[in-house]
Motif scaffolding. Structure first.
Motif, short mmCIF file in Angstrom:
data_model
loop_
_atom_site.label_atom_id
_atom_site.label_comp_id
_atom_site.label_asym_id
_atom_site.label_seq_id
_atom_site.Cartn_x
_atom_site.Cartn_y
_atom_site.Cartn_z
N VAL A 45 -8.99 20.68 -29.14
CA VAL A 45 -7.96 19.64 -29.13
C VAL A 45 -8.49 18.45 -28.36
O VAL A 45 -8.89 18.58 -27.20
CB VAL A 45 -6.65 20.16 -28.52
N SER A 57 -3.49 17.67 -31.32
CA SER A 57 -2.39 18.28 -30.57
C SER A 57 -2.57 19.79 -30.54
O SER A 57 -3.20 20.38 -31.41
CB SER A 57 -1.03 17.93 -31.21
N ILE A 58 -1.99 20.40 -29.52
CA ILE A 58 -2.04 21.86 -29.40
C ILE A 58 -1.23 22.49 -30.52
O ILE A 58 -1.63 23.49 -31.12
CB ILE A 58 -1.52 22.30 -28.02
N GLY A 59 -0.09 21.89 -30.85
CA GLY A 59 0.73 22.42 -31.92
C GLY A 59 0.02 22.45 -33.25
O GLY A 59 0.14 23.43 -34.01
N TYR A 75 -6.93 14.87 -24.00
CA TYR A 75 -5.72 15.32 -24.69
C TYR A 75 -4.54 14.44 -24.31
O TYR A 75 -4.32 14.12 -23.14
CB TYR A 75 -5.45 16.77 -24.32
N SER A 77 -0.48 14.49 -24.78
CA SER A 77 0.63 15.34 -25.22
C SER A 77 1.67 14.57 -26.04
O SER A 77 2.52 15.19 -26.68
CB SER A 77 1.31 16.01 -24.02
N ASN A 79 1.03 13.32 -28.70
CA ASN A 79 0.70 13.65 -30.09
C ASN A 79 1.42 14.91 -30.59
O ASN A 79 1.37 15.21 -31.78
CB ASN A 79 -0.82 13.86 -30.24
N GLU A 80 2.07 15.64 -29.68
CA GLU A 80 2.79 16.84 -30.11
C GLU A 80 3.98 16.45 -30.98
O GLU A 80 4.55 15.36 -30.84
CB GLU A 80 3.26 17.65 -28.90
N SER A 81 4.38 17.34 -31.87
CA SER A 81 5.46 17.05 -32.81
C SER A 81 6.78 16.82 -32.10
O SER A 81 7.16 17.57 -31.19
CB SER A 81 5.61 18.21 -33.79
N LEU A 92 8.40 21.57 -26.23
CA LEU A 92 7.36 20.66 -26.70
C LEU A 92 6.27 21.44 -27.42
O LEU A 92 5.78 21.02 -28.48
CB LEU A 92 6.77 19.92 -25.50
N ILE A 93 5.91 22.60 -26.88
CA ILE A 93 4.88 23.46 -27.49
C ILE A 93 5.43 24.87 -27.56
O ILE A 93 5.85 25.43 -26.54
CB ILE A 93 3.58 23.44 -26.66
N ILE A 113 -0.10 18.06 -19.47
CA ILE A 113 0.94 18.13 -20.50
C ILE A 113 2.19 17.48 -19.91
O ILE A 113 2.76 17.98 -18.94
CB ILE A 113 1.24 19.58 -20.92
#
Length: 319
Positions: A45, A57-59, A75, A77, A79-81, A92-93, A113
């Motif tokens: 990531v 993103s981690i997701g 990274y 965060s 960018n997470e959905s 968040l994740i 994060i």
């Protein structure tokens, strides 16, 4: 030389005080190593992905069903959905698959994060490793890490993280293991879980916040708490500023080992609602109401813990 507690406390300890595990307690990130290289990771990531196994993103990396995810220091965060994940899409994740490792390449001093929906991270599967992050949720967060719907916690490791909810809302938590009635499936358990070398700061709000909590003791409303509590480890954590630094489940007794932790500036350092397997070699400093609160019906042997001014032997008991 004179031993010194690790991390930010810098408390000088008398040379005559000795512990089975030594004076070195609390979290220490100075020697952080991810334990894997980029070539060994299934997914990487980064804010600038370039390749089939790279994601922003981690997701997204978890959605590709990759099991070992290495997160670089660039990274982001954000960018997470925004649609969220985990229990009721409230995190968040959301980590919902077993045999997943999410590891920061450079450690908590470099990889953060931020943001949240209701919680920062949900874990609803066994054999999950979360290692090497600073987690700073938004001000309206409920929990930094919420572990639920796990019938076997073997392989769950929360390690080498800095959890800072000091700016979050009232009642914000560091790590909570519990079963919420809105969560799918069965009960949560701590059997086999390891919570090691984390720094958890929950100071700064007025709610009944905890650094690490098991069960429903601090909650109101229809939460069922932790069931099938077995063995696990809470070791070398630094927990600062909580209403309760560590809170044990009300029932049943646990074989959990609680050792080499630093509980500082909490209202209550540790609250025991049932037996634990081991409570030893912990340091309690400036906890305003109590270092250890015993809500059990019987006395409890408190072992070789340090309470700022004196040591207690294994034969001493806490009423």
């Amino acid at each position: 030389g004179t031993p010194v507690l690790v991390e930010e406390s810098k408390v000088i300890v008398d040379d005559s005080i000795t512990f089975d595990s030594g004076i070195d307690v609390g979290a220490d990130f100075s020697g952080y190593e991810p334990g894997i290289s980029e070539s060994e990771a299934d997914a990487i990531v980064t804010n600038n992905p370039n390749g089939d196994n790279q994601f922003n993103s981690i997701g997204a990396a978890l959605g590709s069903n990759d099991t070992t995810v290495l997160v670089k220091s660039d990274y982001d965060s954000s960018n997470e959905s925004e649609s969220g994940g985990g229990v009721n899409s409230g995190a968040l994740i959301g980590i919902e698959n077993s045999n997943v490792e999410i590891i920061s390449k450079e450690g908590p001093e470099s990889t953060t994060i931020t943001g949240s929906i209701e919680r920062a991270i949900d874990i609803t599967a066994d054999n999950v490793v979360l290692k090497g992050f600073t987690i700073e949720p938004d001000s309206d967060v409920q929990e930094s890490i919420f572990i639920t719907d796990v019938s076997d916690a073997t392989g769950i490791e929360i390690r080498d993280n800095r959890l800072d909810v000091s700016g979050a809302g009232d009642g914000a938590e560091g790590i909570v293991v519990s079963n919420n009635v809105n969560a799918p499936g069965g009960d949560a358990t701590v059997d086999g879980m390891k919570i090691v070398n984390n720094k958890i700061n929950v100071a700064g709000n007025d709610g009944r916040q905890s650094g690490i909590a098991f069960g429903n003791a601090i909650f109101t409303g229809p939460r069922r708490g932790v069931q099938d509590v077995g063995d696990g480890v809470i070791e070398r954590n630094t927990i600062i500023g909580g209403f309760n630094g560590g809170q044990g489940a009300a029932d049943p007794p646990s074989e959990m080992g609680v050792r080499q932790n630093l509980f500082e500036n909490n209202r209550n350092g540790v609250v025991l609602n049932s037996d634990v397997g081991e409570l030893s070699n912990n340091h309690f400093i400036n906890n305003s109401n109590s270092d250890i609160t015993n809500r059990r019906d019987a006395e409890y042997d408190i072992g070789s813990n340090w309470f700022g001014t004196e040591t207690f032997n294994d034969t001493d008991s806490l009423d």
